[in-house]
Design a protein around this motif. Structure first.
Motif, PDB file in Angstrom:
ATOM      1  N   GLU A 121      32.867  69.707 -34.083  1.00 24.68           N
ATOM      2  CA  GLU A 121      32.611  68.354 -34.562  1.00 24.68           C
ATOM      3  C   GLU A 121      32.397  67.445 -33.358  1.00 24.68           C
ATOM      4  N   ARG A 154      39.002  74.586 -33.751  1.00 27.20           N
ATOM      5  CA  ARG A 154      38.106  73.435 -33.899  1.00 27.20           C
ATOM      6  C   ARG A 154      37.885  72.780 -32.538  1.00 27.20           C
ATOM      7  N   THR A 156      36.163  69.469 -30.625  1.00 31.54           N
ATOM      8  CA  THR A 156      35.743  68.118 -30.955  1.00 31.54           C
ATOM      9  C   THR A 156      35.333  67.357 -29.694  1.00 31.54           C
TER      10      THR A 156
END
Length: 238
Positions: A121, A154, A156
């Protein structure tokens, strides 16, 4: 009159005046390159025999440990250069979505083998940093996340409070309280009497501090939570 034997001894002593730290650094560099070749070979084997190796815990462990050792050697070389005052940041502009996707692609074979889903992301943003130094930090952090995550990690990138913040999250148990940290680490804070010296965190903190803008410098933060509920590593760059 000069004693020939004494002259010979002094010459031999001079010949043995070896800079052992330089020898170690050279050896570590060669080991790093050899492990890089080994990692490439492991990736090729997994590509050629994916159905055989993807479900093999021993092959996954072999690839994970080889990657971990390679990252450790990269950090050792960086810390050696830091001690010799020869480590500096070469700041250039980079597009964050591409940068993070390239790093995740490097770990794709092991992610597939371990059955871990990777999420990225990053907004449509650019940042100014040394890509080589950040590569060393992210590779080590991603590899650690793979070790502790259950099923997801994840990556980011965002702009926050005037800083570029890169994060690595996992859905594992999170960092123990003793490891949760905000700011910078000093070499004196490392404990070589335990099984975990936090050498990787010291390297990451040192890389962050090399990124400066005016009176501001980078730092790292370790805490728990995030979207995945596990450990969260962040590096803040001005």
């Amino acid at each position: 009159m000069t004693d020939p034997k004494n002259t010979s001894n002094r010459t031999n002593d001079s010949d043995q005046n070896i800079d052992f730290s330089m020898v170690l650094a050279s050896t570590v560099h060669d080991m790093k390159n050899s492990l890089g070749m080994l990692l490439n070979s492991l990736d090729e084997l997994r590509t050629e025999h994916g159905s055989t190796f993807d479900g093999s815990p021993r092959f996954n462990t072999l690839q994970y440990e080889a990657e971990r050792m390679h990252n450790d050697l990269v950090q050792l070389l960086g810390i050696y250069r830091l001690g010799e005052k020869r480590l500096s940041a070469h700041i250039e502009e980079h597009y964050l979505p591409d940068f993070l996707n390239e790093h995740m692609a490097r770990h794709a074979p092991l992610l597939q083998g371990l059955g871990i889903e990777a999420l990225i992301e990053a907004g449509d943003i650019t940042g100014f940093y040394d890509a080589d130094l950040l590569t060393g930090v992210l590779n080590n952090t991603i590899n650690n996340a793979l070790r502790y995550s259950r099923s997801k990690i994840r990556l980011t990138a965002e702009l926050r409070d005037g800083y570029l913040v890169l994060g690595v999250e996992d859905d594992g148990e999170g960092y123990p309280e003793s490891m949760q940290h905000s700011g910078t680490l000093s070499f004196k804070s490392l404990d070589f009497n335990t099984g975990s010296t936090s050498l990787g965190l010291f390297f990451a903190s040192s890389v962050a501090q090399l990124h400066r803008e005016g009176e501001r410098c980078g730092s790292i933060r370790l805490h728990n939570g995030g979207q995945l509920g596990g450990g969260v590593f962040e590096i803040w760059l001005p």
